[in-house]
Design an enzyme around this catalytic site. Sequence first.
Site, PDB file in Angstrom:
ATOM      1  N   THR A 233      -3.483  24.428  86.217  1.00  0.00           N
ATOM      2  CA  THR A 233      -4.833  24.600  85.680  1.00  0.00           C
ATOM      3  C   THR A 233      -5.719  23.423  86.094  1.00  0.00           C
ATOM      4  O   THR A 233      -6.856  23.614  86.547  1.00  0.00           O
ATOM      5  CB  THR A 233      -4.753  24.711  84.133  1.00  0.00           C
ATOM      6  OG1 THR A 233      -3.813  25.741  83.808  1.00  0.00           O
ATOM      7  CG2 THR A 233      -6.094  25.026  83.516  1.00  0.00           C
TER       8      THR A 233
ATOM      9  N   LYS B 182      -0.676  21.623  84.791  1.00  0.00           N
ATOM     10  CA  LYS B 182      -0.872  21.018  86.129  1.00  0.00           C
ATOM     11  C   LYS B 182      -1.609  21.969  87.065  1.00  0.00           C
ATOM     12  O   LYS B 182      -2.553  21.570  87.735  1.00  0.00           O
ATOM     13  CB  LYS B 182       0.481  20.678  86.772  1.00  0.00           C
ATOM     14  CG  LYS B 182       0.956  19.299  86.548  1.00  0.00           C
ATOM     15  CD  LYS B 182       2.180  19.002  87.349  1.00  0.00           C
ATOM     16  CE  LYS B 182       3.151  20.129  87.428  1.00  0.00           C
ATOM     17  NZ  LYS B 182       3.756  20.568  86.187  1.00  0.00           N
TER      18      LYS B 182
ATOM     19  N   ALA C 149      10.769  22.592  91.081  1.00  0.00           N
ATOM     20  CA  ALA C 149      10.838  21.128  91.186  1.00  0.00           C
ATOM     21  C   ALA C 149      12.060  20.543  90.485  1.00  0.00           C
ATOM     22  O   ALA C 149      12.399  19.384  90.704  1.00  0.00           O
ATOM     23  CB  ALA C 149       9.569  20.508  90.616  1.00  0.00           C
TER      24      ALA C 149
ATOM     25  N   TRP D  65      -9.871  24.240  81.567  1.00  0.00           N
ATOM     26  CA  TRP D  65      -9.376  25.537  81.067  1.00  0.00           C
ATOM     27  C   TRP D  65     -10.527  26.291  80.394  1.00  0.00           C
ATOM     28  O   TRP D  65     -10.735  27.466  80.638  1.00  0.00           O
ATOM     29  CB  TRP D  65      -8.220  25.294  80.084  1.00  0.00           C
ATOM     30  CG  TRP D  65      -7.595  26.554  79.570  1.00  0.00           C
ATOM     31  CD1 TRP D  65      -6.585  27.278  80.147  1.00  0.00           C
ATOM     32  CD2 TRP D  65      -7.942  27.256  78.361  1.00  0.00           C
ATOM     33  NE1 TRP D  65      -6.286  28.379  79.383  1.00  0.00           N
ATOM     34  CE2 TRP D  65      -7.107  28.397  78.279  1.00  0.00           C
ATOM     35  CE3 TRP D  65      -8.876  27.039  77.341  1.00  0.00           C
ATOM     36  CZ2 TRP D  65      -7.170  29.309  77.228  1.00  0.00           C
ATOM     37  CZ3 TRP D  65      -8.943  27.942  76.292  1.00  0.00           C
ATOM     38  CH2 TRP D  65      -8.093  29.067  76.238  1.00  0.00           C
TER      39      TRP D  65
ATOM     40  N   ARG E   7       1.744  26.203  94.969  1.00  0.00           N
ATOM     41  CA  ARG E   7       2.946  27.001  95.249  1.00  0.00           C
ATOM     42  C   ARG E   7       2.740  28.446  94.800  1.00  0.00           C
ATOM     43  O   ARG E   7       1.989  28.708  93.879  1.00  0.00           O
ATOM     44  CB  ARG E   7       4.144  26.433  94.473  1.00  0.00           C
ATOM     45  CG  ARG E   7       4.649  25.132  95.036  1.00  0.00           C
ATOM     46  CD  ARG E   7       5.707  24.540  94.144  1.00  0.00           C
ATOM     47  NE  ARG E   7       5.163  24.235  92.830  1.00  0.00           N
ATOM     48  CZ  ARG E   7       5.887  24.052  91.743  1.00  0.00           C
ATOM     49  NH1 ARG E   7       7.207  24.154  91.795  1.00  0.00           N
ATOM     50  NH2 ARG E   7       5.318  23.765  90.593  1.00  0.00           N
TER      51      ARG E   7
ATOM     52  N   LYS F  55       7.491  31.614  81.355  1.00  0.00           N
ATOM     53  CA  LYS F  55       6.129  31.120  81.550  1.00  0.00           C
ATOM     54  C   LYS F  55       5.092  32.220  81.738  1.00  0.00           C
ATOM     55  O   LYS F  55       3.932  32.039  81.429  1.00  0.00           O
ATOM     56  CB  LYS F  55       6.074  30.172  82.756  1.00  0.00           C
ATOM     57  CG  LYS F  55       6.650  28.817  82.437  1.00  0.00           C
ATOM     58  CD  LYS F  55       6.215  27.787  83.442  1.00  0.00           C
ATOM     59  CE  LYS F  55       4.744  27.494  83.368  1.00  0.00           C
ATOM     60  NZ  LYS F  55       4.286  26.578  84.398  1.00  0.00           N
TER      61      LYS F  55
ATOM     62  N   PHE G 177       6.644  20.218  87.633  1.00  0.00           N
ATOM     63  CA  PHE G 177       7.155  19.477  86.474  1.00  0.00           C
ATOM     64  C   PHE G 177       6.598  18.048  86.430  1.00  0.00           C
ATOM     65  O   PHE G 177       5.514  17.798  86.930  1.00  0.00           O
ATOM     66  CB  PHE G 177       8.687  19.515  86.412  1.00  0.00           C
ATOM     67  CG  PHE G 177       9.216  20.911  86.187  1.00  0.00           C
ATOM     68  CD1 PHE G 177       8.745  21.675  85.117  1.00  0.00           C
ATOM     69  CD2 PHE G 177      10.149  21.488  87.030  1.00  0.00           C
ATOM     70  CE1 PHE G 177       9.215  22.975  84.892  1.00  0.00           C
ATOM     71  CE2 PHE G 177      10.624  22.785  86.815  1.00  0.00           C
ATOM     72  CZ  PHE G 177      10.149  23.516  85.748  1.00  0.00           C
TER      73      PHE G 177
ATOM     74  N   PHE H 163      -6.935  21.027  74.931  1.00  0.00           N
ATOM     75  CA  PHE H 163      -6.761  22.368  74.356  1.00  0.00           C
ATOM     76  C   PHE H 163      -7.818  22.527  73.256  1.00  0.00           C
ATOM     77  O   PHE H 163      -8.115  21.551  72.560  1.00  0.00           O
ATOM     78  CB  PHE H 163      -5.353  22.528  73.768  1.00  0.00           C
ATOM     79  CG  PHE H 163      -4.308  22.790  74.819  1.00  0.00           C
ATOM     80  CD1 PHE H 163      -4.047  21.856  75.806  1.00  0.00           C
ATOM     81  CD2 PHE H 163      -3.591  23.980  74.835  1.00  0.00           C
ATOM     82  CE1 PHE H 163      -3.110  22.095  76.787  1.00  0.00           C
ATOM     83  CE2 PHE H 163      -2.642  24.229  75.809  1.00  0.00           C
ATOM     84  CZ  PHE H 163      -2.401  23.291  76.791  1.00  0.00           C
TER      85      PHE H 163
END
Length: 561
Positions: A78, A76, A278, A414, A99, A110, A306, A386
């Site tokens: 990204t 998200k 979240a 990405w 955030r 993470k 999330f 990806f």
Amino acid sequence: MTKVTYKSDIEIAQEASIEKISTICEQLQLEEEDWEPYGKYKAKLSLSLFDKLRTKKDGKVILVTSINPTPAGEGKSTVTVGLGQALNAIGEKAIVALREPSLGPSMGLKGGAAGGGYSQVIPMEDINLHFTGDIHAITTANNALAAFIDNHIHRGNELKIDPRKIVWKRVLDMNDRALRQVVVGLGGPLQGVPREDGFDITVASEVMAIFCLASDMNDLKRRLAAMVIGYTYDHEPVTVADLKVEGALTLLLKDALAPNLVQTLENTPAIIHGGPFANIAHGCNSIIATKLAAKLGDYVVTEAGFGADLGAEKFLNIKARYAQIKPSAVVIVATARALKMHGGAKKDELASENLVALKAGMANLQKHIETIQAFGLPLVVAVNHFVNDHEEEIDYILSWCQEQGVKAERAEVWLKGGAGGEALARTVLAITESEENHFAPLYTLDQSLEEKITIIAQKVYGASRVDFSPKALVQLKEFEHNGWGTLPVCMAKSQYSLSDDPTKLGRPTDFTITVRELKASVGAGFIVALTGNVMTMPGLPKHPAALQMDVTEDGKAKGLF
Ligand code: ADP
């Protein structure tokens, strides 16, 4: 066949051609008095800009959300950064609002939250570590209040606070399970009054929520004053105003309240401010950041944490209501790997092609699409690509969306930065113009707390019913009696499932949401409903991301991602 290797996030970030923050400020046509530098690459924006830009029309707000994620996240942040870059690349004036990452997940699972690949906010080391100190200021304000409470009791307890009924907890911005339940004040009369206490993670605290929901300094103070810290022996609520420390707490937060300006890898302006989780909090950057970005740009791309069952639900039912924001479009991020996980593929086999699992997993995306439609908002699905994804799988997701009459685009932000998000950007622009927008929150404030919780559980999670524990039932009555029944609710729930059981993947049906406890965040202006086993102080995993981190002799960070 030669294996292609890709640079890590931190390598890409450290090689970026970063502009001085003064250049980004010039790009935004800011004058000297509008901002204050925090080193070369960060600045605090002055709150007086709101007054200065009063007559300027607000830019459009684009909300980025996702399906229920895998523990690694579905991209998200990204996509938010990449979409902001893409909008600028096609000639629009867009600003990203995000955030600030918490050190808990950075050190834990993470390893950072500043986007990824060629769609990152920089300087990512600063953003992922101490940044401009806002989270530390929030921790300090929270813990100063804890000290004032214990001192008040030690010094004679004029307010007759029952030490067994204090609901204020200390906080730390770290995953530290050993602090979940503690006893303070041990050691005899000089060390205070012994009582049970506990720590939450800072990003789950009410001070963080208030920081993100306040519209200005006065509103911050008003909300801090209204916080309920516990109850008297007669079970009357005791507030910060009773302790007369709202001024001191506001003072501790005064510099932090100014939003932070940084840039993306492609020099798109980004405002990063506030960072509630979240799952156990409301999951959105500050209202001040979103509204200022809307004043400074024609588009704000912002993210809520999330899946759409958590961050987006709270953005739309809580933040948008308080801030009077009407989002213009929602982007739902989906990945082939998470959809396969929802369709039954094992976590260590998500890289393998598996159309059967993918097809079964589409039900999760379907539910989130229905949720955003229930809010009346135009939406587009962004398939976060990806590099090792299988073409047939991506094609399947795109054609499935087309069959449902839902717009969808592949996002390669990405790998390619803004250039990989131009199709998504054009679709976003198109739906903000052409599609109907009937945005409305899912409940009205005059509905009872029980009704509000039930509406979220049924309409957003797809639950058949809600069970309230005996403790929660008593609290529902008490909270309504105290006049807090007209507040919105902030659900605390697992991020992995639409239900409150993290093992129920896909789109579970015929399940019950169990509300075990409620918490009144009267200053923030919501009632927290804790479901399942969700914790307000997470723990570290067996192999925390911290094990990979290091710093060179000359101070260069390693291992943040
Ligand atoms: P979220 O905001 O949904 O939690 P992030 O944007 O923080 O997710 O991404 C989580 C991690 O996944 C980051 O390390 C990011 O670099 C990585 N990531 C995201 N999208 C991709 C992609 N398309 N290819 C490879 N890695 C990605």
